[in-house]
Design an enzyme around this catalytic site. Structure first.
Site, mmCIF file in Angstrom:
data_model
loop_
_atom_site.group_PDB
_atom_site.id
_atom_site.type_symbol
_atom_site.label_atom_id
_atom_site.label_comp_id
_atom_site.label_asym_id
_atom_site.label_seq_id
_atom_site.Cartn_x
_atom_site.Cartn_y
_atom_site.Cartn_z
ATOM 1 N N ASP A 139 -29.555 -7.111 -80.696
ATOM 2 C CA ASP A 139 -29.968 -7.776 -79.462
ATOM 3 C C ASP A 139 -29.856 -9.275 -79.706
ATOM 4 O O ASP A 139 -30.381 -9.785 -80.701
ATOM 5 C CB ASP A 139 -31.432 -7.396 -79.167
ATOM 6 C CG ASP A 139 -31.895 -7.882 -77.808
ATOM 7 O OD1 ASP A 139 -31.057 -8.019 -76.893
ATOM 8 O OD2 ASP A 139 -33.109 -8.118 -77.650
ATOM 9 N N ARG A 194 -23.735 -1.992 -79.607
ATOM 10 C CA ARG A 194 -24.907 -1.939 -78.733
ATOM 11 C C ARG A 194 -24.656 -1.027 -77.541
ATOM 12 O O ARG A 194 -23.669 -1.168 -76.841
ATOM 13 C CB ARG A 194 -25.212 -3.364 -78.231
ATOM 14 C CG ARG A 194 -26.166 -3.474 -77.075
ATOM 15 C CD ARG A 194 -27.606 -3.343 -77.514
ATOM 16 N NE ARG A 194 -28.486 -3.332 -76.366
ATOM 17 C CZ ARG A 194 -29.046 -4.395 -75.828
ATOM 18 N NH1 ARG A 194 -28.829 -5.582 -76.352
ATOM 19 N NH2 ARG A 194 -29.826 -4.296 -74.781
ATOM 20 N N ARG A 245 -32.118 -0.694 -80.397
ATOM 21 C CA ARG A 245 -30.752 -1.230 -80.354
ATOM 22 C C ARG A 245 -30.265 -1.706 -81.716
ATOM 23 O O ARG A 245 -31.063 -2.151 -82.547
ATOM 24 C CB ARG A 245 -30.620 -2.333 -79.312
ATOM 25 C CG ARG A 245 -31.349 -3.619 -79.559
ATOM 26 C CD ARG A 245 -32.688 -3.815 -78.883
ATOM 27 N NE ARG A 245 -32.985 -3.191 -77.629
ATOM 28 C CZ ARG A 245 -32.881 -3.781 -76.441
ATOM 29 N NH1 ARG A 245 -32.454 -5.005 -76.347
ATOM 30 N NH2 ARG A 245 -33.234 -3.141 -75.361
ATOM 31 N N ASP A 286 -30.445 -12.929 -77.711
ATOM 32 C CA ASP A 286 -30.984 -13.584 -76.513
ATOM 33 C C ASP A 286 -30.857 -15.089 -76.659
ATOM 34 O O ASP A 286 -31.113 -15.638 -77.741
ATOM 35 C CB ASP A 286 -32.473 -13.241 -76.328
ATOM 36 C CG ASP A 286 -32.703 -11.804 -75.894
ATOM 37 O OD1 ASP A 286 -31.842 -11.252 -75.188
ATOM 38 O OD2 ASP A 286 -33.744 -11.234 -76.268
#
Ligand SMILES: Nc1ncnc2c1ncn2[C@@H]1O[C@H](COP(=O)(O)OP(=O)(O)OP(=O)(O)O)[C@@H](O)[C@H]1O
Ligand SMILES: Nc1nc2c(c(=O)[nH]1)N=C(CO)CN2
Length: 161
Positions: free
Chosen positions: A94, A82, A91, A96
């Protein structure tokens, strides 16, 4: 043990291979036990013009505190190449942290629930697949109700999962 949900996304490289490898990598972390993994979805990119994403999420039991978990997610993103360029840009991976028990946290480096999740169909659709009855702690409404309020037209189940 804490109940949590992590969102995954990728739109550079062989996204399906990257996401499946990321799921395996997180599974090997001591203190992370999987409960459920969503399907993968092909999703129209939100933000600057860029390729479609693959998105999904995992529900896990974690014996790890939120800031330590964030560190593990950032390290895993880096491991998969990344690069941080523009905000909301393309990207390879990712990760989260969406939800962590009924925690509400607003610090400079970590906000939980993820502050933009409720408006993002690419998050809410896989989330509703695996934890429909989870009550989002700020709105105090269930994910299966909240998902009805987002436009899901750009989110399509990946059939060759
Ligand atoms: N719940 C969260 N999960 C992951 N990162 C978070 C969270 N809350 C705050 N952050 C912070 O966001 C920072 C930037 O994350 P990132 O570069 O992935 O943003 P982005 O993916 O471009 O945008 P968005 O946050 O809207 O998805 C991370 O370094 C982290 O400190
Ligand atoms: N469809 C989709 N769009 C995005 C995504 C993502 O995961 N899926 N992630 C972004 C940065 O967080 C910006 N835009």
């Amino acid at each position: 043990m804490h109940d949590s949900v992590i969102a995954l996304g990728s739109n550079i490289g062989d996204s399906l291979t990257i996401l499946e490898a990321a799921v395996k990598t997180l599974h090997k972390v001591p203190g992370i036990t999987y409960k459920n993994i969503s399907s993968w979805y092909r999703t129209k990119a939100v933000g600057p013009p860029q390729p479609d994403y693959l998105n999904g999420c995992v529900n896990c039991l974690v014996d790890i505190e939120p800031f330590e978990l964030l560190k593990i997610l950032l390290e895993t993103e880096n491991k998969f190449g990344r690069e941080r360029k523009e905000r909301w840009g393309a990207r390879t991976l990712d990760l989260d942290l969406l939800l962590y028990d009924d925690l509400i946290l607003d610090s400079p480096t970590l906000q939980v629930p993820h502050p933009r999740m409720l408006e993002r169909a690419f998050v809410m659709v896989p989330l509703a697949e695996i934890v429909p009855d989870w009550v989002e702690p700020i709105s105090r409404r269930a994910i299966k109700e909240l998902v009805k309020e987002v436009d899901c037209s750009g989110v399509c189940l990946l059939t060759d999962n």
